[in-house]
Design an enzyme around this catalytic site. Structure first.
Site, mmCIF file in Angstrom:
data_model
loop_
_atom_site.group_PDB
_atom_site.id
_atom_site.type_symbol
_atom_site.label_atom_id
_atom_site.label_comp_id
_atom_site.label_asym_id
_atom_site.label_seq_id
_atom_site.Cartn_x
_atom_site.Cartn_y
_atom_site.Cartn_z
ATOM 1 N N GLY A 86 23.788 69.117 30.513
ATOM 2 C CA GLY A 86 23.546 69.850 29.278
ATOM 3 C C GLY A 86 24.493 71.026 29.205
ATOM 4 N N LYS A 102 21.277 76.986 33.129
ATOM 5 C CA LYS A 102 21.596 75.598 32.811
ATOM 6 C C LYS A 102 20.415 74.980 32.075
ATOM 7 C CE LYS A 102 23.739 73.081 35.982
ATOM 8 N NZ LYS A 102 23.974 72.173 37.145
ATOM 9 N N ASP A 141 28.741 63.998 44.672
ATOM 10 C CA ASP A 141 29.517 64.308 43.471
ATOM 11 C C ASP A 141 30.463 65.480 43.737
ATOM 12 O OD1 ASP A 141 30.318 63.759 40.905
ATOM 13 O OD2 ASP A 141 28.797 65.014 39.963
ATOM 14 N N LEU A 197 29.140 78.901 28.858
ATOM 15 C CA LEU A 197 30.066 78.847 29.993
ATOM 16 C C LEU A 197 30.683 77.465 30.157
ATOM 17 C CD1 LEU A 197 28.025 80.850 32.671
ATOM 18 C CD2 LEU A 197 29.996 81.663 31.350
ATOM 19 N N VAL A 249 25.519 75.233 29.837
ATOM 20 C CA VAL A 249 25.325 76.347 30.752
ATOM 21 C C VAL A 249 25.713 77.629 30.011
ATOM 22 C CG1 VAL A 249 25.895 77.354 32.988
ATOM 23 C CG2 VAL A 249 25.916 74.870 32.706
#
Length: 416
Positions: A102, A125, A220, A96, A104
């Site tokens: 990392g 994830k 974020d 995805l 997904v």
């Protein structure tokens, strides 16, 4: 595909801050697998870990039993073999996206996998421990999303912790990220009302975090972290950088500067002082992205237009100026008053002075009041939305007048 997390760098030498190895005072050096295992093994028991511990230098060594005990009911502990199976061994065909954490991958769980778990698509994830984020960020995700539930936060279904492997299992968001819809050339342009719906949902998510018993600073907030379900309901994802807000008489949290270029509040970048108003600034940047269809930072633009905030700010004070920077993909199909009010709100949110920025409940209220406006720009004479000036404007006007005059005159005919 989500962009990789930006890490500002001011030094080349490595040192230790808050019990972690970092580059200078801002960004992390990558640990090897052996270093990762050693660091996790030295950490205190998870049973004593709480929200407040995530703001200190402590983290955790634990097993699944400890984790389940601390988080309580609601999250499922998955085995690595199960997650490999549902993602076809993390096949690239099920990929995805990829970011600092990392990769997904999409997977499918059935109702036989765990009692009470309904059959559904999920997003898995997989932590890259040699990547930009690490065990601490994984743990923050489990802690925050394990205890905080809200319609505008992505739902964490479960986790996997086996040896050095760290994975998270979320509800699958079929529409992907806001970033993909705004900036991918092949995507269909988001209508004005959908953009407004997304802004309201994201604002509600932030307002919920800021209004918690101990405020949570998201840290974020950006377009790639806003995920969309099938109805374009916005949900905040990726809580790896979230921090607990100041307590008692403290006015801010001092922490390492981490986030994404173009979204981070200027006072946070300069001083490391973090408050809920830092999130408000980031929200203002995303609101500008929704209005203009431009990225927060775009190196492909001319130098004066690279940074969205600096470029857009002079246009946000009036409807006449604003139409020059509205996303051309909207083709004038937006509310003039709604765009003006949203631009005014964005201008408040990106104020250089944190105290001048509104709080998120006020932002939610302001955006909700714009939902039913129908004064479309195309029917109000406020289109085209591209700036025309000087001789170019005069030439365009003359051409239009000439065309109109030609239509009014009878067409000449020839004698055969």
């Amino acid at each position: 595909m989500p962009s990789r997390r930006w890490k500002p760098m001011t030094a080349r030498s490595c040192c230790t801050v808050e019990g972690q190895t970092v580059l200078g005072t801002l960004s992390r050096c990558r640990p090897s697998r052996s270093e990762f295992s050693k660091k996790v093994a030295e950490l205190p028991s998870f049973r004593r870990l709480s929200f407040s511990d995530l703001s200190s230098s402590s983290s955790a060594r634990f097993n699944n039993e400890d984790l389940a005990h601390s988080i309580g009911a609601g999250l499922y502990a998955f085995q690595l073999s199960e997650l490999r199976a549902i993602t076809h061994d993390f096949s690239s065909n099920f990929l995805l996206g990829e970011g600092g954490f990392g990769t997904v991958h999409k997977g499918y769980v059935d109702d036989k996998m765990r009692p009470g778990l309904r059959a559904q698509a999920v997003a898995v994830k997989l932590l890259d421990i040699e990547g930009l984020q690490g065990h601490r960020e994984w743990l923050a995700e489990v802690i925050f999303l394990g205890k905080l539930r809200h319609p505008h936060l992505v739902k964490l279904i479960g986790y996997c912790c086996e040896d050095e492997e760290r994975l998270l299992v979320y509800e699958f968001m079929p529409r992907g990220s806001l970033e993909n819809h705004l900036f991918r050339r092949m995507s269909v342009a988001l209508p004005w009302n959908t953009r407004l719906k997304i802004a309201i949902g994201a604002a509600r998510g932030l307002a919920f975090l800021h209004g918690a018993e101990t405020p949570v600073i998201y840290r974020d907030f950006k377009a790639s972290n806003i995920l969309l379900d099938s109805d374009f309901t916005a949900k905040l994802s990726d809580f790896g950088l979230a921090k607990m807000g100041p307590e008692g008489e403290d006015t801010h949290v001092t922490t390492r500067v981490m986030g994404t270029q173009g979204y981070a509040a200027p006072e946070y970048v300069m001083t490391g002082h973090l408050t809920t108003r830092s999130d408000v600034y980031s929200f203002g940047v995303v609101l500008l992205e929704l209005l203009t269809g431009r990225r927060s930072v775009d190196k492909n633009k001319p130098k004066s237009e690279e940074k969205l905030v600096d470029w857009a700010r002079p246009y946000l004070t009036s409807s006449r100026k604003l139409r020059f920077i509205m996303d051309p993909r909207l083709a004038g199909q937006y509310s003039v008053k709604g765009a003006r009010e949203a631009a005014s709100l964005a201008l408040q949110c990106i104020s250089p002075m944190p105290k001048d920025r509104p709080r998120m409940p006020a932002v939610v209220e302001a955006l909700e009041s714009l939902q039913h406006l129908k004064d479309m720009a195309v029917s109000c004479g406020a289109w085209p939305a591209t700036p025309i000036s000087g001789r170019t404007a005069l030439s365009a006007k003359n051409k239009l007048e000439a065309m109109a005059d030609t239509r009014r005159r009878p067409m000449p005919f020839r004698l055969s």
